[in-house]
Write a protein that holds these residues in place. Structure first.
Motif, mmCIF file in Angstrom:
data_model
loop_
_atom_site.group_PDB
_atom_site.id
_atom_site.type_symbol
_atom_site.label_atom_id
_atom_site.label_comp_id
_atom_site.label_asym_id
_atom_site.label_seq_id
_atom_site.Cartn_x
_atom_site.Cartn_y
_atom_site.Cartn_z
ATOM 1 N N CYS A 30 19.500 -12.845 28.930
ATOM 2 C CA CYS A 30 19.853 -14.025 28.142
ATOM 3 C C CYS A 30 19.889 -13.634 26.663
ATOM 4 N N PRO A 31 21.017 -13.842 25.986
ATOM 5 C CA PRO A 31 21.095 -13.464 24.573
ATOM 6 C C PRO A 31 20.165 -14.328 23.709
ATOM 7 N N LEU A 32 19.304 -13.645 22.972
ATOM 8 C CA LEU A 32 18.339 -14.335 22.111
ATOM 9 C C LEU A 32 19.029 -15.248 21.107
ATOM 10 N N GLU A 33 20.152 -14.782 20.571
ATOM 11 C CA GLU A 33 20.839 -15.557 19.527
ATOM 12 C C GLU A 33 21.359 -16.887 20.077
ATOM 13 N N LEU A 34 21.811 -16.902 21.330
ATOM 14 C CA LEU A 34 22.264 -18.163 21.930
ATOM 15 C C LEU A 34 21.081 -19.084 22.188
ATOM 16 N N LEU A 35 20.017 -18.513 22.727
ATOM 17 C CA LEU A 35 18.831 -19.325 23.026
ATOM 18 C C LEU A 35 18.270 -19.959 21.758
ATOM 19 N N MET A 36 18.237 -19.181 20.667
ATOM 20 C CA MET A 36 17.729 -19.733 19.408
ATOM 21 C C MET A 36 18.643 -20.833 18.881
ATOM 22 N N GLY A 37 19.940 -20.722 19.176
ATOM 23 C CA GLY A 37 20.871 -21.774 18.782
ATOM 24 C C GLY A 37 20.619 -23.073 19.525
ATOM 25 N N PHE A 38 20.043 -22.958 20.704
ATOM 26 C CA PHE A 38 19.778 -24.135 21.542
ATOM 27 C C PHE A 38 18.455 -24.797 21.184
ATOM 28 N N LEU A 39 17.458 -23.956 20.863
ATOM 29 C CA LEU A 39 16.108 -24.481 20.608
ATOM 30 C C LEU A 39 16.047 -25.033 19.192
ATOM 31 N N LYS A 40 15.567 -26.227 19.077
ATOM 32 C CA LYS A 40 15.628 -26.883 17.772
ATOM 33 C C LYS A 40 14.394 -26.656 16.910
ATOM 34 N N ASN A 41 13.393 -25.970 17.467
ATOM 35 C CA ASN A 41 12.146 -25.797 16.716
ATOM 36 C C ASN A 41 12.420 -25.173 15.343
ATOM 37 N N PRO A 42 12.001 -25.870 14.273
ATOM 38 C CA PRO A 42 12.321 -25.367 12.931
ATOM 39 C C PRO A 42 11.629 -24.047 12.586
ATOM 40 N N LYS A 43 10.699 -23.600 13.427
ATOM 41 C CA LYS A 43 10.058 -22.316 13.122
ATOM 42 C C LYS A 43 11.020 -21.139 13.309
ATOM 43 N N PHE A 44 12.102 -21.356 14.028
ATOM 44 C CA PHE A 44 13.038 -20.262 14.296
ATOM 45 C C PHE A 44 14.078 -20.130 13.182
ATOM 46 N N ASN A 45 14.457 -18.892 12.914
ATOM 47 C CA ASN A 45 15.497 -18.586 11.934
ATOM 48 C C ASN A 45 16.466 -17.589 12.566
ATOM 49 N N ASN A 79 8.384 -23.110 30.126
ATOM 50 C CA ASN A 79 8.066 -23.029 28.703
ATOM 51 C C ASN A 79 8.036 -21.603 28.158
ATOM 52 N N TYR A 80 8.082 -20.607 29.024
ATOM 53 C CA TYR A 80 8.114 -19.210 28.568
ATOM 54 C C TYR A 80 9.496 -18.641 28.871
ATOM 55 N N LEU A 81 10.185 -18.225 27.821
ATOM 56 C CA LEU A 81 11.598 -17.866 27.954
ATOM 57 C C LEU A 81 11.823 -16.452 27.463
ATOM 58 N N ASP A 82 12.332 -15.604 28.352
ATOM 59 C CA ASP A 82 12.673 -14.240 27.954
ATOM 60 C C ASP A 82 14.112 -14.191 27.454
ATOM 61 N N ALA A 83 14.324 -13.361 26.442
ATOM 62 C CA ALA A 83 15.678 -13.146 25.934
ATOM 63 C C ALA A 83 15.708 -11.789 25.254
ATOM 64 N N THR A 84 16.911 -11.276 25.039
ATOM 65 C CA THR A 84 17.053 -10.016 24.313
ATOM 66 C C THR A 84 18.183 -10.142 23.298
ATOM 67 N N ILE A 85 18.057 -9.370 22.235
ATOM 68 C CA ILE A 85 19.051 -9.432 21.170
ATOM 69 C C ILE A 85 20.398 -8.956 21.709
ATOM 70 N N TYR A 86 21.418 -9.771 21.518
ATOM 71 C CA TYR A 86 22.796 -9.480 21.978
ATOM 72 C C TYR A 86 22.818 -9.203 23.475
ATOM 73 N N GLY A 87 21.788 -9.725 24.182
ATOM 74 C CA GLY A 87 21.739 -9.577 25.637
ATOM 75 C C GLY A 87 21.415 -8.187 26.138
ATOM 76 N N LEU A 88 21.014 -7.272 25.237
ATOM 77 C CA LEU A 88 20.720 -5.895 25.662
ATOM 78 C C LEU A 88 19.764 -5.880 26.845
ATOM 79 N N GLY A 89 20.102 -5.114 27.868
ATOM 80 C CA GLY A 89 19.232 -4.985 29.031
ATOM 81 C C GLY A 89 19.963 -4.247 30.126
ATOM 82 N N ARG A 90 19.208 -3.859 31.129
ATOM 83 C CA ARG A 90 19.807 -3.057 32.191
ATOM 84 C C ARG A 90 20.996 -3.761 32.827
ATOM 85 N N GLY A 91 22.026 -2.994 33.118
ATOM 86 C CA GLY A 91 23.191 -3.545 33.817
ATOM 87 C C GLY A 91 23.886 -4.586 32.968
#
Lengths: 321, 321
Positions: free
Chosen positions: B241-256, B225-237
């Motif tokens: 997980c790209p935040l924008e893709l994860l938000m596209g998957f999660l249906k919770n209406p609180k996300f924009n 239930n706790y999911l880490d992600a970064t914008i455009y996948g920014l991170g070492r190496g």
């Protein structure tokens, strides 16, 4: 813990770098590039290489496309001449863009496999065409395009027809829009295997949501044995399952990753400066919406190429229409 | 067929763009960039933002790292000042790089959550430190690093200890090397959930093999239930997980999704010209070999940055040693 990698003798890898990549540049790859790819996949032990489309010059104009849209026998021969290889050659033929006469008897061709690409609505035509190719002596597949948009009962019916009426050896699931998730893949491979009792199942994935490789693995787990991939993921829009990743997963000792790594450094890194493919936001968006990438391709060719929010809003509005 | 997307109210998304991205630039992000990220994730409805590491200036020199390696309260306050937000703030604290005194009582801090990152061998220290933070009033997590290299029985023991002795609310699976496949993820999430009966399970994935998003989805399916992600996948190496893709998957209406798409176009596309992360062959190779990316990072900083074959051969030789 080591990765749960896979060795299954029946697995066949098909490189479609030139064929799917040709959708970016209208099939204008230079001979030398095609030769280098053929050499690399041959040295790597890849089972098949799809060198382009076989299309009819009476249906498509030779002025509008490069030679790999037609794959005339002499052009193929020139590209592979003198390169030692056990890799079989494949051409793709789109229903509606080729005729039976474009496929000579196998003994007059260097091509080993003909893959007929069809929408579900054209499955009757596909069966007629693929049976003709099979009877001429080719290995054959039918690639069912845009499965993510098909009505389930129509898909079932098409698969039953393929099982009963076609001579194809393989039927591919084509995730044309890069919109499928693992649960969809599991469902589809299970369905294909259940209905297509005498056929093998293949997977051709697109990488819009960075799921092409993951979905290929999920297909393998569920029993798909024909796997499409492209070097460095080259392919229209977001591209395809990267061949180098897939080879890292498959444990079959016949594969050698080094020639693929070498050609990526030598040819594909420079190519990426000139041709665009891969993880690019508008393609991710069309994937999320389960839509054809054409609107994203048009956006990327326009001055608004990085205006993601308005593109997203347009997709939302279309969906709600 | 539409994607099998997910809505589960308990799911929390944590953006760690600045924290994991800081591993590329020694945590020297400018205030304005951090503000823009905070504004975007706040507008997007992301649950948590991890703004950096909390480290001890007595253990690490302030001359060698940017401010986001230390996350002094005043620096955080300046970065978030005046921005309306419901997003909670997190800092990561590495066992061995901070002391209890670096964590003030919660009522003296703008930080909401302290995430203690630890290797399995340091689990006793992690429990002591996380309990201290919990007692001071913070939400807490323990992030178990490099799970792909851990001996199974030692992992089991560490998880039992975390369940019995720690006050942490969440325990994360950290795929430090981007080497895990879906079957590993299923196995690990099942194990974590089985042993950690009173805790939530989190996932922090790396994208070496283009599996970070796929593995995050697989974790969700198995109950993380706790999911880490970064914008455009920014991170070492290879990044995260790209935040924008994860938000596209999660249906919770609180996300924009729009604020994230906007900041990618405005900040991350230009940033990618200056900072390197993402799908790059040497990181794919370390992922395949289940190795730390440090050798790939060193390669990318050398003139041999695109000499993939010799790098691959070196990895092969090391594995066979």
């Amino acid at each position: 813990m080591k990765g749960v990698k896979m060795y299954r003798e029946q697995i066949k890898v098909l490189d479609c770098t030139i064929r799917d990549g040709g959708l970016i540049n209208n099939h204008y790859f230079e001979d030398n590039f095609v030769r280098e790819v053929y050499k690399a996949v041959s040295d790597a032990g890849v089972d098949y290489m799809e060198i382009g489309y076989r299309s009819s010059t009476s249906l498509l104009s030779r002025d509008k496309f490069g030679k790999w849209k037609f794959c005339v026998e002499d052009d193929i021969k020139r590209a592979i001449d003198g390169i030692p290889s056990k890799t079989k050659l494949s051409v793709m033929a789109d229903v509606g863009r080729f005729e039976k006469d474009d496929i000579p008897p196998k003994n007059q061709s260097v091509v080993d496999m003909v893959r007929v690409a069809a929408y579900v609505k054209d499955i009757d035509k596909a069966i007629d065409l693929v049976n003709d190719a099979a009877e001429k002596g080719y290995e054959t597949t039918v690639n069912v395009m845009s499965v993510s948009k098909v009505i389930e009962t129509e898909l079932d019916e098409a698969l039953c027809q393929l099982e009963e009426e076609s001579k194809t050896k393989v039927v591919y699931i084509v995730d044309s829009f890069g919109s499928l998730y693992s649960e969809n893949i599991h469902h589809l491979v299970n369905k294909f295997k259940r209905i297509l009792k005498t056929k093998e199942v293949g997977i051709h994935a697109h990488n819009n949501q960075q799921l092409a490789y993951a979905n290929t693995i999920e297909s393998i787990i569920k029993g798909a044995n024909y796997l499409d991939a492209t070097i460095y993921g080259l392919g229209r829009g977001a591209g395809n399952c990267p061949l180098e990743l897939l080879m890292g997963f498959l444990k079959n000792p016949k594969f050698n990753l080094k020639p693929i790594l070498e050609i990526i450094a030598k040819e594909f890194i420079p190519l990426r400066e000139k041709m665009e493919w891969g993880y690019i936001i508008p393609y991710a968006i069309t994937g999320m919406f389960n839509e054809h990438p054409r609107s994203a391709i048009a956006l990327r060719e326009s001055p608004q190429k990085d205006e993601y929010v308005s593109f997203y809003e347009k997709m939302l509005a279309t969906e709600m229409d």
